[in-house]
Structures are given as structure tokens and as C-alpha cells.
Design a protein around this motif. Structure first.
Motif, PDB file in Angstrom:
ATOM      1  N   SER A  43       0.850  -1.195   0.000  1.00  0.00           N
ATOM      2  CA  SER A  43       0.000   0.000   0.000  1.00  0.00           C
ATOM      3  C   SER A  43       0.879   1.236   0.000  1.00  0.00           C
ATOM      4  N   PHE A  44       0.354   2.303  -0.558  1.00  0.00           N
ATOM      5  CA  PHE A  44       0.982   3.616  -0.432  1.00  0.00           C
ATOM      6  C   PHE A  44      -0.043   4.495   0.264  1.00  0.00           C
ATOM      7  N   GLY A  45       0.190   4.814   1.508  1.00  0.00           N
ATOM      8  CA  GLY A  45      -0.815   5.536   2.282  1.00  0.00           C
ATOM      9  C   GLY A  45      -2.070   4.680   2.371  1.00  0.00           C
ATOM     10  N   ASP A  46      -3.186   5.261   1.987  1.00  0.00           N
ATOM     11  CA  ASP A  46      -4.433   4.475   2.049  1.00  0.00           C
ATOM     12  C   ASP A  46      -4.759   3.815   0.703  1.00  0.00           C
ATOM     13  N   LYS A  47      -3.798   3.879  -0.226  1.00  0.00           N
ATOM     14  CA  LYS A  47      -4.021   3.207  -1.523  1.00  0.00           C
ATOM     15  C   LYS A  47      -3.470   1.784  -1.446  1.00  0.00           C
ATOM     16  N   HIS A  48      -4.357   0.824  -1.505  1.00  0.00           N
ATOM     17  CA  HIS A  48      -3.940  -0.576  -1.428  1.00  0.00           C
ATOM     18  C   HIS A  48      -3.668  -1.076  -2.842  1.00  0.00           C
ATOM     19  N   ILE A  49      -2.416  -1.103  -3.204  1.00  0.00           N
ATOM     20  CA  ILE A  49      -2.061  -1.365  -4.601  1.00  0.00           C
ATOM     21  C   ILE A  49      -1.971  -2.864  -4.886  1.00  0.00           C
ATOM     22  N   LEU A  50      -1.189  -3.591  -4.126  1.00  0.00           N
ATOM     23  CA  LEU A  50      -1.083  -5.046  -4.330  1.00  0.00           C
ATOM     24  C   LEU A  50      -1.797  -5.730  -3.170  1.00  0.00           C
ATOM     25  N   GLY A  81      -2.115  -5.249 -17.490  1.00  0.00           N
ATOM     26  CA  GLY A  81      -3.215  -4.806 -16.641  1.00  0.00           C
ATOM     27  C   GLY A  81      -3.393  -3.309 -16.766  1.00  0.00           C
ATOM     28  N   PRO A  82      -4.537  -2.817 -16.313  1.00  0.00           N
ATOM     29  CA  PRO A  82      -4.823  -1.387 -16.434  1.00  0.00           C
ATOM     30  C   PRO A  82      -3.784  -0.523 -15.713  1.00  0.00           C
ATOM     31  N   SER A  83      -3.730   0.730 -16.086  1.00  0.00           N
ATOM     32  CA  SER A  83      -2.809   1.680 -15.448  1.00  0.00           C
ATOM     33  C   SER A  83      -3.084   1.772 -13.957  1.00  0.00           C
ATOM     34  N   GLY A  84      -2.012   1.877 -13.217  1.00  0.00           N
ATOM     35  CA  GLY A  84      -2.140   2.088 -11.776  1.00  0.00           C
ATOM     36  C   GLY A  84      -2.474   0.839 -10.993  1.00  0.00           C
ATOM     37  N   THR A  85      -2.396  -0.308 -11.635  1.00  0.00           N
ATOM     38  CA  THR A  85      -2.801  -1.542 -10.972  1.00  0.00           C
ATOM     39  C   THR A  85      -1.648  -2.217 -10.225  1.00  0.00           C
ATOM     40  N   GLY A  86      -0.471  -1.630 -10.317  1.00  0.00           N
ATOM     41  CA  GLY A  86       0.640  -2.124  -9.508  1.00  0.00           C
ATOM     42  C   GLY A  86       1.700  -2.915 -10.256  1.00  0.00           C
ATOM     43  N   LYS A  87       1.729  -2.793 -11.565  1.00  0.00           N
ATOM     44  CA  LYS A  87       2.699  -3.578 -12.355  1.00  0.00           C
ATOM     45  C   LYS A  87       4.139  -3.137 -12.070  1.00  0.00           C
ATOM     46  N   SER A  88       4.355  -1.833 -12.120  1.00  0.00           N
ATOM     47  CA  SER A  88       5.716  -1.351 -11.830  1.00  0.00           C
ATOM     48  C   SER A  88       6.074  -1.622 -10.379  1.00  0.00           C
ATOM     49  N   THR A  89       5.083  -1.526  -9.521  1.00  0.00           N
ATOM     50  CA  THR A  89       5.342  -1.762  -8.098  1.00  0.00           C
ATOM     51  C   THR A  89       5.825  -3.189  -7.869  1.00  0.00           C
ATOM     52  N   ILE A  90       5.215  -4.141  -8.531  1.00  0.00           N
ATOM     53  CA  ILE A  90       5.653  -5.525  -8.314  1.00  0.00           C
ATOM     54  C   ILE A  90       7.065  -5.732  -8.872  1.00  0.00           C
ATOM     55  N   PHE A 144      13.961   0.482 -16.505  1.00  0.00           N
ATOM     56  CA  PHE A 144      12.752   1.211 -16.134  1.00  0.00           C
ATOM     57  C   PHE A 144      12.181   1.993 -17.307  1.00  0.00           C
ATOM     58  N   GLN A 145      10.933   2.425 -17.083  1.00  0.00           N
ATOM     59  CA  GLN A 145      10.231   3.183 -18.122  1.00  0.00           C
ATOM     60  C   GLN A 145      11.051   4.363 -18.611  1.00  0.00           C
ATOM     61  N   SER A 146      11.565   5.112 -17.671  1.00  0.00           N
ATOM     62  CA  SER A 146      12.407   6.242 -18.050  1.00  0.00           C
ATOM     63  C   SER A 146      13.808   5.705 -18.267  1.00  0.00           C
ATOM     64  N   ASP A 168      10.378  -2.564 -17.683  1.00  0.00           N
ATOM     65  CA  ASP A 168       9.156  -1.810 -17.409  1.00  0.00           C
ATOM     66  C   ASP A 168       8.817  -0.965 -18.632  1.00  0.00           C
ATOM     67  N   GLU A 169       7.831  -1.404 -19.364  1.00  0.00           N
ATOM     68  CA  GLU A 169       7.367  -0.727 -20.575  1.00  0.00           C
ATOM     69  C   GLU A 169       8.520  -0.334 -21.500  1.00  0.00           C
ATOM     70  N   PRO A 170       9.241  -1.329 -21.982  1.00  0.00           N
ATOM     71  CA  PRO A 170      10.414  -1.024 -22.799  1.00  0.00           C
ATOM     72  C   PRO A 170      10.082  -0.424 -24.158  1.00  0.00           C
ATOM     73  N   THR A 217       4.047  -4.320 -19.860  1.00  0.00           N
ATOM     74  CA  THR A 217       3.766  -3.600 -21.103  1.00  0.00           C
ATOM     75  C   THR A 217       2.277  -3.392 -21.305  1.00  0.00           C
ATOM     76  N   HIS A 218       1.974  -2.357 -22.071  1.00  0.00           N
ATOM     77  CA  HIS A 218       0.607  -2.142 -22.538  1.00  0.00           C
ATOM     78  C   HIS A 218       0.505  -2.433 -24.030  1.00  0.00           C
ATOM     79  N   GLN A 219       1.642  -2.648 -24.664  1.00  0.00           N
ATOM     80  CA  GLN A 219       1.660  -2.743 -26.124  1.00  0.00           C
ATOM     81  C   GLN A 219       1.298  -4.153 -26.597  1.00  0.00           C
TER      82      GLN A 219
HETATM   83  N1  LIG Z   1       6.358   5.528  -4.193  1.00  0.00           N
HETATM   84  C1  LIG Z   1       5.029   5.717  -4.308  1.00  0.00           C
HETATM   85  N2  LIG Z   1       4.368   6.515  -3.456  1.00  0.00           N
HETATM   86  C2  LIG Z   1       3.044   6.690  -3.548  1.00  0.00           C
HETATM   87  N3  LIG Z   1       2.283   6.107  -4.485  1.00  0.00           N
HETATM   88  C3  LIG Z   1       2.889   5.303  -5.364  1.00  0.00           C
HETATM   89  C4  LIG Z   1       4.292   5.067  -5.330  1.00  0.00           C
HETATM   90  N4  LIG Z   1       4.614   4.217  -6.327  1.00  0.00           N
HETATM   91  C5  LIG Z   1       3.468   3.947  -6.964  1.00  0.00           C
HETATM   92  N5  LIG Z   1       2.442   4.594  -6.390  1.00  0.00           N
HETATM   93  C6  LIG Z   1       1.046   4.517  -6.795  1.00  0.00           C
HETATM   94  O1  LIG Z   1       0.697   3.155  -6.871  1.00  0.00           O
HETATM   95  C7  LIG Z   1      -0.166   2.921  -7.954  1.00  0.00           C
HETATM   96  C8  LIG Z   1       0.401   1.842  -8.815  1.00  0.00           C
HETATM   97  O2  LIG Z   1       1.549   2.343  -9.477  1.00  0.00           O
HETATM   98  P1  LIG Z   1       2.333   1.471 -10.531  1.00  0.00           P
HETATM   99  O3  LIG Z   1       3.336   2.378 -11.158  1.00  0.00           O
HETATM  100  O4  LIG Z   1       2.816   0.230  -9.924  1.00  0.00           O
HETATM  101  O5  LIG Z   1       1.180   1.126 -11.557  1.00  0.00           O
HETATM  102  P2  LIG Z   1       1.278   0.501 -13.012  1.00  0.00           P
HETATM  103  O6  LIG Z   1       0.301  -0.609 -13.061  1.00  0.00           O
HETATM  104  O7  LIG Z   1       2.678   0.184 -13.360  1.00  0.00           O
HETATM  105  O8  LIG Z   1       0.737   1.719 -13.869  1.00  0.00           O
HETATM  106  P3  LIG Z   1       1.049   2.165 -15.378  1.00  0.00           P
HETATM  107  O9  LIG Z   1       0.553   1.060 -16.250  1.00  0.00           O
HETATM  108  O10 LIG Z   1       0.260   3.416 -15.537  1.00  0.00           O
HETATM  109  O11 LIG Z   1       2.540   2.385 -15.487  1.00  0.00           O
HETATM  110  C9  LIG Z   1      -0.373   4.263  -8.645  1.00  0.00           C
HETATM  111  O12 LIG Z   1      -1.557   4.834  -8.180  1.00  0.00           O
HETATM  112  C10 LIG Z   1       0.814   5.069  -8.186  1.00  0.00           C
HETATM  113  O13 LIG Z   1       0.502   6.438  -8.157  1.00  0.00           O
END
Ligand SMILES: Nc1ncnc2c1ncn2[C@@H]1O[C@H](COP(=O)(O)OP(=O)(O)OP(=O)(O)O)[C@@H](O)[C@H]1O
Length: 345
Positions: free
Chosen positions: A91-98, A115-124, A166-168, A251-253, A293-295
Motif C-alpha cells: 500500500s501507499f498511504g491508504d491506496k492498497h495497490i497489491l 493490466g490497467p494503469s495504476g494496478t501495480g505492475k511497476s510496483t511488483i 525502467f520506463q524512463s 518496465d514498458e520497454p 507492457t501495454h503494447q
Molecule cells: N512511491 C510511491 N508513493 C506513492 N504512491 C505510489 C508510489 N509508487 C506507486 N504509487 C502509486 O501506486 C499505484 C500503482 O503504481 P504502478 O506504477 O505500480 O502502476 P502501473 O500498473 O505500473 O501503472 P502504469 O501502467 O500506468 O505504469 C499508482 O496509483 C501510483 O501512483
């Protein structure tokens, strides 16, 4: 700094630890940053099992709107598992990502996470790489549970080298393309400068870049920077006569690349895999890789197996070709880009 000693658990007399970083996230402005990140790199020796044997990929949610699936029909033998995520929460704050993500990456696998944007792919990916710690759940590297973030100890004990692209592109702004790509070879290998320089040129050519060696990153397009970052992640010390397997996380090469540049990168990702052949006609050295990837082209061209993340959980897994034929509503919606379906924006 990364340890340069061989693994004590896997003593490999002829296998030298390779202290090369392919982790570049965000804008890098100082070398101290990269030294911290370099802990993520390690060396590994892996089994040579064909991962496709015994795996029974499955269509998980074809019969319901969106069934959360957490089990998989996998081979019983886990000796070839390089990375395992077990019930990972973040989680990031109150956002439960994974919210309970479990999967294994076996030797030889080419896996896509979608998976959709913001679903936690980069986080994992960051959690696998050891840049982020899970709140709950475990990450196992070659069967050894990681405690905290990546450490030198893990590098030397697990013997598994993990690299992230990474993406960047996150190149060193003040270094030329040649210096960026050859950075760790210049710094750590015993290769003479002119040999590194030659290898940098060859590696850049393999990603479709010629004549840019002396340019600064600011003189490149976004797509070119991505390819430079990719070149940096796959350059190997060719003076070593042993294979240097590793796991690469992309990550999204291909994000932001034109279709042809995407194909170049997708083929390159394949070519550096152990089942591929590099630009010099040699077998690739990357044991396994994960691509976020999204592609569509990247899904179809670069990976064999897919993991679909949605709302912090794995909702579908299967072989790449099953993705397009799946009757799962969530897969169909994602594949078609429809606004109608279980995925809500
Ligand atoms: N270090 C962080 N601090 C706070 N929130 C974060 C942090 N890293 C990621 N998040 C949030 O966690 C959520 C998931 O981010 P993540 O980058 O893993 O998603 P994603 O599935 O890779 O998205 P995308 O496909 O758009 O790249 C997003 O809402 C993002 O804003």
C-alpha cells in the motif's frame, strides 16, 4: 558496492560475479545514486530445465465476470524457480495497490505482466528487484526469502543477478552514450577501453542505433534514450568464458516507440534471452525476463506467458496466444479497449 566474491552457497570456480548495473529509475544526477542501486545486481547459476515442460497454463476467469484466481496448475518440481512472489501486499498511504499477488518465474521463462494503469505492475517489479519492500508476503530469490531490500548479502548468497530497465531511460546526463552504455564495464571489468568501446558500438547497433556514441542523452529522442538504456542492460563482459545468466525486468520497454522501433526492441529482448540468439549469433545470456507492457505487439512478440493484474490481484494467467482467444470478460475488454466491461475507469 556490489560484492565481487562468488556465491558461498553455489561455489562456481569459473563463474565470476558480474558487477553490472542495469537499474536506472528516474533521473540520475549523481554517481552515488547508482552505487546504491547497484546492490540489485548479482550473479547466478541456474538449472537448464525447459520451463515449458509440465506447465499447464489455464484460462481462469472465462466463465464469470471477474473471478479472482490465486492458484495455478504448476509443475511440482520447483528447482528451476528463480523468483517467487508469495501473497505480496503493498500500500501507499491508504491506496492498497497489491493485495495478495503470488507467482513464480522459472528458468527460461519469458513472462509479461499486463493490466490497467495504476494496478501495480511497476510496483511488483520494484518489489522483485528489491527496491521496494512488500508490506506483507514474501519474495524468494532462488528459494531464499528476501529480508528487507536488496543487499550485498543477498547478492552473494542467492547468486541471482536481477536487472531492471525502467520506463524512463534515466541515463547519466553528463556522460556520452558510449560512457552510459559501457559504464560498468569501464568501471569494473578488465576489458581494455578500446574493446569496451567496440562492444558498445556493437550493442548499440543491435538496438538499431549507429553513430550516436559521442552524443549526450539530451541530444537523443525519447525512443533513442530507451534503446540506449536497453543496450546498457544487455551489454556483457565478453572476455569471460562462462555464461552469466540473469533475470531482466523490463518496465514498458517499448512505450513511446514507433512501431518499427518497438519491433527492434521486442526482438532484441528475445535475442538476449537464452532461447534467442544475439546480434553476434551467440545464444543469449538472460535466463528469464519479465516485461511490463501495454503494447499488443510486445505482448505478442516478446513473451510466452502472461499475468494479468487488476486491482492488486492476478485475475488471469495463460499463454500469450490464449490472451487473444480468451472469453474472459476482463481479458476481452482489455484486449479490445472497450469501455464496457468489468474494468472500470
Ligand atoms: N512511491 C510511491 N508513493 C506513492 N504512491 C505510489 C508510489 N509508487 C506507486 N504509487 C502509486 O501506486 C499505484 C500503482 O503504481 P504502478 O506504477 O505500480 O502502476 P502501473 O500498473 O505500473 O501503472 P502504469 O501502467 O500506468 O505504469 C499508482 O496509483 C501510483 O501512483
Amino acid at each position: 558496492m556490489l560484492s565481487t566474491s562468488s556465491s558461498s552457497l553455489f561455489p562456481l570456480p569459473s563463474y565470476n560475479v558480474y558487477s553490472r548495473s542495469s537499474i536506472f529509475s528516474g533521473t540520475i544526477t549523481s554517481n552515488s545514486w547508482i552505487f546504491r542501486q547497484r546492490k540489485i545486481l548479482c550473479s547466478c547459476m541456474t538449472s537448464s530445465r525447459n520451463v515449458n515442460e509440465g506447465i499447464s497454463p489455464f484460462k481462469l476467469s472465462d466463465s464469470s465476470d471477474m473471478k479472482i484466481i490465486n492458484s495455478i496448475d504448476e509443475p511440482e518440481d520447483d528447482s528451476d524457480v528463480l523468483i517467487e512472489c508469495r501473497d505480496v501486499y503493498k500500500s501507499f498511504g491508504d491506496k492498497h495497490i497489491l493485495r495478495g499477488v503470488s507467482f513464480k518465474i522459472r528458468h527460461g521463462e519469458a513472462v509479461g505482466i499486463i493490466g490497467p494503469s495504476g494496478t501495480g505492475k511497476s510496483t511488483i517489479l520494484k518489489i522483485i528487484a528489491g527496491l521496494l519492500a512488500p508490506d506483507k508476503g514474501e519474495v524468494y530469490i532462488r528459494g531464499k526469502k528476501r529480508e528487507g531490500l536488496i543487499s550485498d548479502e543477498e547478492v552473494s548468497i542467492s547468486g541471482l543477478r536481477i536487472g531492471l530497465v525502467f520506463q524512463s531511460a534515466a541515463l547519466f546526463d553528463s556522460l556520452t552514450v558510449r560512457e552510459n552504455v559501457g559504464f560498468l564495464l569501464y568501471e569494473n571489468s578488465r576489458m581494455p577501453d578500446d574493446q569496451i568501446s567496440e562492444l558498445v558500438t556493437e550493442t548499440l547497433a543491435a538496438v538499431g542505433l549507429k553513430g550516436v556514441e559521442e552524443r549526450l542523452p539530451s541530444e537523443l529522442s525519447g525512443g533513442m534514450k530507451k534503446r540506449v538504456a536497453l543496450a546498457r542492460s544487455i551489454i556483457f563482459d565478453i572476455t569471460k568464458d562462462t555464461v552469466e545468466p540473469e533475470v531482466l525486468l523490463y518496465d514498458e520497454p517499448t512505450a513511446g516507440l514507433d512501431p518499427i522501433a518497438s519491433t527492434v526492441v521486442e526482438d532484441l529482448i528475445r535475442s538476449v534471452h537464452i532461447k534467442g540468439e544475439d546480434a553476434m549469433g551467440l545464444a543469449g545470456k538472460v535466463s528469464s525476463f519479465i516485461v511490463v507492457t501495454h503494447q499488443h505487439s510486445t505482448i505478442e512478440r516478446a513473451v510466452d506467458r502472461l499475468i494479468f493484474l487488476y486491482e492488486g490481484k492476478i485475475v488471469w494467467e495463460g499463454l500469450t496466444h490464449e490472451f487473444t482467444t480468451s472469453t474472459s470478460p476482463i481479458v476481452q475488454q482489455f484486449a479490445s479497449g472497450s469501455l464496457e466491461g468489468p474494468i472500470k475507469y
